[in-house]
Write a protein that holds these residues in place. Structure first.
Motif, PDB file in Angstrom:
ATOM      1  N   ASP A 153       2.933   7.948  -5.274  1.00 49.84           N
ATOM      2  CA  ASP A 153       3.322   6.649  -5.829  1.00 49.84           C
ATOM      3  C   ASP A 153       4.053   5.775  -4.823  1.00 49.84           C
ATOM      4  OD1 ASP A 153       2.190   7.370  -8.213  1.00 49.84           O
ATOM      5  OD2 ASP A 153       4.082   7.995  -9.141  1.00 49.84           O
ATOM      6  N   THR A 154       4.308   6.317  -3.608  1.00 50.30           N
ATOM      7  CA  THR A 154       4.977   5.524  -2.571  1.00 50.30           C
ATOM      8  C   THR A 154       4.026   5.138  -1.439  1.00 50.30           C
ATOM      9  OG1 THR A 154       5.661   7.406  -1.169  1.00 50.30           O
ATOM     10  CG2 THR A 154       7.072   6.848  -3.045  1.00 50.30           C
ATOM     11  N   ILE A 155       2.805   5.669  -1.431  1.00 48.53           N
ATOM     12  CA  ILE A 155       1.888   5.485  -0.300  1.00 48.53           C
ATOM     13  C   ILE A 155       0.856   4.406  -0.623  1.00 48.53           C
ATOM     14  CG2 ILE A 155       0.224   6.596   1.229  1.00 48.53           C
ATOM     15  CD1 ILE A 155       1.603   9.281   0.485  1.00 48.53           C
ATOM     16  N   ALA A 156       0.910   3.321   0.124  1.00 46.89           N
ATOM     17  CA  ALA A 156      -0.031   2.220  -0.079  1.00 46.89           C
ATOM     18  C   ALA A 156      -1.350   2.456   0.636  1.00 46.89           C
ATOM     19  CB  ALA A 156       0.582   0.912   0.418  1.00 46.89           C
ATOM     20  N   LEU A 157      -1.284   3.096   1.827  1.00 50.76           N
ATOM     21  CA  LEU A 157      -2.436   3.058   2.715  1.00 50.76           C
ATOM     22  C   LEU A 157      -2.495   4.299   3.595  1.00 50.76           C
ATOM     23  CD1 LEU A 157      -4.705   1.073   3.803  1.00 50.76           C
ATOM     24  CD2 LEU A 157      -3.038   0.336   5.513  1.00 50.76           C
ATOM     25  N   ILE A 158      -3.692   4.860   3.737  1.00 49.83           N
ATOM     26  CA  ILE A 158      -3.985   5.780   4.826  1.00 49.83           C
ATOM     27  C   ILE A 158      -4.826   5.001   5.824  1.00 49.83           C
ATOM     28  CG2 ILE A 158      -5.251   7.841   5.528  1.00 49.83           C
ATOM     29  CD1 ILE A 158      -4.401   9.183   2.964  1.00 49.83           C
ATOM     30  N   GLN A 159      -4.331   4.894   7.041  1.00 52.54           N
ATOM     31  CA  GLN A 159      -4.929   4.031   8.066  1.00 52.54           C
ATOM     32  C   GLN A 159      -5.295   4.880   9.277  1.00 52.54           C
ATOM     33  OE1 GLN A 159      -2.201   1.319  10.116  1.00 52.54           O
ATOM     34  NE2 GLN A 159      -3.680  -0.342   9.838  1.00 52.54           N
TER      35      GLN A 159
END
Length: 236
Positions: free
Chosen positions: A170-176
Motif C-alpha cells: 500500500d506504500t509502493i507506487a511504482l516498480i521501475q
C-alpha cells in the motif's frame, strides 16, 4: 566513424550516449524537416496549445505501442522522462515508494538520480526519500538457490515479492526497471523474470514502468525493449 586528433578511426558502437542512432551526420530529409518546422513555428508552450506536428507524433506513437499505451508526453531528456513517470505514478496511485534495481541508471535529476542504483546515485548525496533498491536477478557475488535457470528466476521473484511485502504494497507506487540494463552491463533478465514482475505488480496494484531511454525505438532488435518478454506490457 569517429576520428581522434591523431587520425585514428573508431566505430562508435554506443552512438555517443546511445542517442546518435543515425550517426554523426543527418540525412537531408531530417535537416529539411527541422528547418521547415523552425520557419513555420519554432516553439509552442504545451500549456498554451497543441500544434499539428505534436498531434501527428502522438498518434503515430499510439499506433506503434501495444495495448492501451496511448498517452504521450515529450520531455527533453531521459532524466525528465523518468521524472515524469515517477510523478505520474505517485499522483495516480496516491502512494509514494519506487522500487528500482541496484544495477541501473535512470538519470541525473533529483528523482531520476535517486532511482538510479549504481554509484552515480551517490553524486546527489543519496538522501531523497521514497526509493527502495532491489537486487537484480543476476547477482555478482552470491548465487540464487536452484539447479536450473527457471528455479533461480523464481527465487529472484520470491525475493522481490518478499521485499514488496516488507515495504508494504500500500506504500509502493511504482516498480521501475530498465527493460534491458544499459550502463550497468547491457544485460537482459532471465526468461520468465519480467513476466513474474508484471504478475507481482498486478497482484499488489503497483504500476510497472519499463525505462526505454537506452533501448527503445529499435535499438535491441525489437521496436521496444519490453517486447522481448512475451505478454509483458508496462503501465508506463
Amino acid at each position: 566513424y569517429l576520428f581522434d586528433d591523431k587520425g585514428h578511426k573508431f566505430l562508435d558502437w554506443t552512438s555517443q550516449a546511445v542517442c546518435s542512432n543515425v550517426g554523426y551526420d543527418l540525412p537531408d530529409t531530417v535537416i529539411d524537416a527541422t528547418m521547415k518546422q523552425m520557419k513555420e513555428l519554432p516553439f509552442v508552450y504545451g500549456g498554451l496549445g497543441i500544434v499539428e506536428v505534436r498531434a501527428r507524433l502522438s498518434k503515430l506513437c499510439g499506433e506503434l505501442l501495444p495495448a492501451d499505451l496511448q498517452g504521450m508526453v515529450f520531455p527533453s531528456s531521459g532524466s525528465e522522462a523518468n521524472e515524469a513517470a515517477i510523478m505520474c505514478a505517485r499522483r495516480y496511485t496516491g502512494k509514494f515508494k519506487v522500487i528500482n534495481w541496484y544495477r541501473s541508471y535512470h538519470g541525473g535529476t533529483t528523482n531520476a538520480q535517486q532511482a538510479t542504483g549504481d554509484f552515480r546515485r551517490w553524486f546527489g548525496g543519496d538522501h531523497v526519500p521514497g526509493f527502495v533498491k532491489a537486487s537484480n536477478p543476476y547477482p555478482l557475488f552470491w548465487d540464487l538457490k536452484g539447479d536450473t535457470e527457471e528455479e533461480r528466476t523464481q527465487m529472484a521473484l520470491n525475493m522481490l515479492e518478499e521485499q514488496v511485502l516488507n515495504e508494504g504494497p500500500d506504500t509502493i507506487a511504482l516498480i521501475q526497471f530498465e527493460s534491458v540494463v544499459g550502463g550497468g552491463g547491457v544485460i537482459m533478465p532471465p526468461k520468465g523474470y519480467m513476466q513474474g514482475v508484471r504478475a507481482i505488480c498486478d497482484k499488489y496494484e503497483i504500476l510497472l514502468h519499463c525505462d526505454e531511454v537506452m533501448v527503445g525505438f529499435g535499438r535491441t532488435g525489437r521496436l521496444f525493449g519490453f517486447q522481448h518478454y512475451d505478454g509483458v506490457v508496462p503501465t508506463l
